[in-house]
Design an enzyme around this catalytic site. Sequence first.
Site, PDB file in Angstrom:
ATOM      1  NE  ARG A  57      -2.755  -1.782  -0.568  1.00 21.52           N
ATOM      2  CZ  ARG A  57      -2.436  -3.047  -0.831  1.00 21.52           C
ATOM      3  NH1 ARG A  57      -2.287  -3.940   0.123  1.00 21.52           N
ATOM      4  NH2 ARG A  57      -2.244  -3.450  -2.069  1.00 21.52           N
ATOM      5  CG  ASN A  94      -9.007   8.207   3.165  1.00 19.34           C
ATOM      6  OD1 ASN A  94      -9.793   7.341   3.566  1.00 19.34           O
ATOM      7  ND2 ASN A  94      -9.321   9.088   2.253  1.00 19.34           N
ATOM      8  CB  VAL A  95      -3.597   5.028   6.113  1.00 23.13           C
ATOM      9  CG1 VAL A  95      -4.376   4.779   7.400  1.00 23.13           C
ATOM     10  CG2 VAL A  95      -3.877   3.925   5.099  1.00 23.13           C
ATOM     11  CG  HIS A 111      -8.908   5.248  10.952  1.00 21.24           C
ATOM     12  ND1 HIS A 111      -9.946   4.886  10.135  1.00 21.24           N
ATOM     13  CD2 HIS A 111      -9.455   5.413  12.180  1.00 21.24           C
ATOM     14  CE1 HIS A 111     -11.080   4.861  10.826  1.00 21.24           C
ATOM     15  NE2 HIS A 111     -10.816   5.177  12.066  1.00 21.24           N
ATOM     16  CB  CYS A 122      12.071   3.625  21.606  1.00 19.46           C
ATOM     17  SG  CYS A 122      11.901   4.254  19.932  1.00 19.46           S
ATOM     18  CB  CYS A 138      13.882   1.948  15.725  1.00 16.53           C
ATOM     19  SG  CYS A 138      13.306   3.526  16.410  1.00 16.53           S
ATOM     20  CB  THR A 179     -16.734   7.678   5.189  1.00 11.15           C
ATOM     21  OG1 THR A 179     -16.653   6.638   6.166  1.00 11.15           O
ATOM     22  CG2 THR A 179     -17.590   8.798   5.726  1.00 11.15           C
ATOM     23  CG  LEU A 205     -20.360   6.524  -6.220  1.00 10.72           C
ATOM     24  CD1 LEU A 205     -20.157   7.725  -7.146  1.00 10.72           C
ATOM     25  CD2 LEU A 205     -19.259   5.497  -6.466  1.00 10.72           C
TER      26      LEU A 205
END
Length: 241
Positions: A57, A94-95, A111, A122, A138, A179, A205
């Site tokens: 993604r 949305n990400v 989200h 950490c 990291c 949504t 929609l």
Amino acid sequence: MAKRIVILTGAGVSAESGVPTFRGPDGLWEGHRVEDVATPQAFDRDPRLVQSFYDQRRAALAGVQPNPAHHALARLDSAWPHGKDHDLLLVTQNVDDLHERAGSRRMLHMHGDLKSAWCLACDSRTPWTGPLLDAPVCPVCNARGHLRPDIVWFGEMPYHMARIDRALARADLFVSIGTSGNVYPAAGFVDLARKAGADTLELNLDQSMASDRFAQSRLGPAGTLVPALVDDLLGTESSAR
Ligand code: APR
């Protein structure tokens, strides 16, 4: 006339950019059941599957661009006054990073964010554009193999809820865009806004799970409906000055 606006966006706002929505006609999210890729249990059970799912993604973001709906919301953000009476907050489920790439600034990712990694060693969060499957180190604590996608999975607490609740309690217009109204707490924002006395508008929609709780629903593609709404809001605002 609306002065303090809260806007919620979901996967439908990015659909015309080519980012698939979550709930396709087959009920699968890019071929996976949501429980297999978007829960902490799935990550415990099969971390490689989950990491590679989100790696794909994240990599796919390079091939998509903001669409007219993202650009219109960014135009609203830059033109809408800040101040005692006026406010604007865009909350996205949305990400992807299409709102910020279009130029929105007064916005929150409730989200999580594909372009962020969370270190479970950490507890730091770091901007991230590459894969996580190969157990990178990291950059904050140097521990290896403890980075996970900075995504709010089912069963986890969404981010920024106190700020969102405060904005909803003061809103005089709440707009929901693209949504399906399946996932709480976002699906309940319309009820909080109504309780605060706000006008409520849905752009989607087709009919969503929440349509009957909005004062008004407009059906159609976000790429057409959102620029028209922004023109209306900015036109009314400038004629009131
Ligand atoms: N314009 C407007 N709306 C659209 C468009 C479009 N071009 N294309 C699709 N839609 C609508 C669909 O009709 C549907 O109602 O967008 C909605 C997308 O719904 P979902 O796929 O359920 O996405 P969303 O509501 O954002 O999901 C909420 O669920 O899986 C979790 O955490 C994930 O943030 C996500 C949350």
